[in-house]
Design a protein around this motif. Structure first.
Motif, PDB file in Angstrom:
ATOM      1  N   CYS A  18      29.061  43.468  30.407  1.00 58.96           N
ATOM      2  CA  CYS A  18      30.257  44.108  30.943  1.00 58.96           C
ATOM      3  C   CYS A  18      30.611  43.538  32.308  1.00 58.96           C
ATOM      4  CB  CYS A  18      30.039  45.615  31.032  1.00 58.96           C
ATOM      5  SG  CYS A  18      31.329  46.478  31.936  1.00 58.96           S
ATOM      6  N   GLN A  19      29.635  43.408  33.175  1.00 54.89           N
ATOM      7  CA  GLN A  19      29.880  42.868  34.511  1.00 54.89           C
ATOM      8  C   GLN A  19      30.374  41.424  34.448  1.00 54.89           C
ATOM      9  OE1 GLN A  19      29.969  44.516  37.311  1.00 54.89           O
ATOM     10  NE2 GLN A  19      29.520  46.353  36.147  1.00 54.89           N
ATOM     11  N   GLY A  25      37.697  38.553  35.135  1.00 50.65           N
ATOM     12  CA  GLY A  25      39.051  39.071  35.289  1.00 50.65           C
ATOM     13  C   GLY A  25      39.621  39.751  34.059  1.00 50.65           C
ATOM     14  N   LYS A  26      38.782  40.179  33.144  1.00 49.73           N
ATOM     15  CA  LYS A  26      39.262  40.843  31.940  1.00 49.73           C
ATOM     16  C   LYS A  26      39.674  42.286  32.261  1.00 49.73           C
ATOM     17  CE  LYS A  26      38.305  37.282  29.499  1.00 49.73           C
ATOM     18  NZ  LYS A  26      39.366  36.408  29.043  1.00 49.73           N
ATOM     19  N   SER A  27      40.625  42.817  31.494  1.00 44.68           N
ATOM     20  CA  SER A  27      41.106  44.180  31.724  1.00 44.68           C
ATOM     21  C   SER A  27      40.073  45.199  31.235  1.00 44.68           C
ATOM     22  CB  SER A  27      42.430  44.408  30.995  1.00 44.68           C
ATOM     23  OG  SER A  27      42.224  44.420  29.596  1.00 44.68           O
ATOM     24  N   ASN A  28      40.250  46.437  31.670  1.00 45.87           N
ATOM     25  CA  ASN A  28      39.301  47.497  31.289  1.00 45.87           C
ATOM     26  C   ASN A  28      39.276  47.727  29.783  1.00 45.87           C
ATOM     27  OD1 ASN A  28      38.541  47.907  33.922  1.00 45.87           O
ATOM     28  ND2 ASN A  28      40.016  49.545  34.257  1.00 45.87           N
ATOM     29  N   MET A  29      40.440  47.726  29.146  1.00 49.27           N
ATOM     30  CA  MET A  29      40.479  47.951  27.696  1.00 49.27           C
ATOM     31  C   MET A  29      39.850  46.785  26.935  1.00 49.27           C
ATOM     32  SD  MET A  29      41.499  50.918  27.204  1.00 49.27           S
ATOM     33  CE  MET A  29      41.773  50.947  25.465  1.00 49.27           C
ATOM     34  N   ILE A  32      36.053  47.330  27.192  1.00 45.19           N
ATOM     35  CA  ILE A  32      35.603  48.408  26.303  1.00 45.19           C
ATOM     36  C   ILE A  32      35.592  47.925  24.858  1.00 45.19           C
ATOM     37  CG2 ILE A  32      36.206  50.682  25.383  1.00 45.19           C
ATOM     38  CD1 ILE A  32      37.248  51.353  28.212  1.00 45.19           C
ATOM     39  N   GLY A  33      36.618  47.199  24.439  1.00 44.75           N
ATOM     40  CA  GLY A  33      36.665  46.653  23.078  1.00 44.75           C
ATOM     41  C   GLY A  33      35.544  45.663  22.810  1.00 44.75           C
TER      42      GLY A  33
END
Length: 62
Positions: A18-19, A25-29, A32-33
Motif C-alpha cells: 500500500c505504501q 502517486g496512486k489515488s486512494n480508490m 483500495i482496489g
C-alpha cells in the motif's frame, strides 16, 4: 472493508504494498482496489494449495 483493515494495520503483509502505491502517486480508490485484488489472490492461493499464509512468500528460483 477487509482491504481497509489491511491498509490500517502496520504489521500487515499488505501495508508495505500500500505504501509503495501511495508513493507512486496512486489515488486512494486505486490503492483500495489493488489491496482487494491482492487479498483475493492470496486467499485463492492458500485455499488452492492447502497451505498456511506466508507473509514473505516468493516463488523459488529455477
Amino acid at each position: 472493508m477487509t482491504a481497509l483493515q489491511a491498509i490500517k494495520r502496520a504489521n500487515s503483509a499488505f501495508h508495505s504494498y500500500c505504501q509503495a502505491l501511495v508513493t507512486r502517486g496512486k489515488s486512494n480508490m486505486y490503492v483500495i482496489g489493488a489491496i482487494m485484488h491482492k487479498i483475493i489472490r492470496s486467499a485463492f492461493g492458500v485455499l488452492k494449495h492447502d497451505t498456511p499464509f506466508v507473509k514473505n512468500f516468493a516463488k523459488p528460483e529455477n
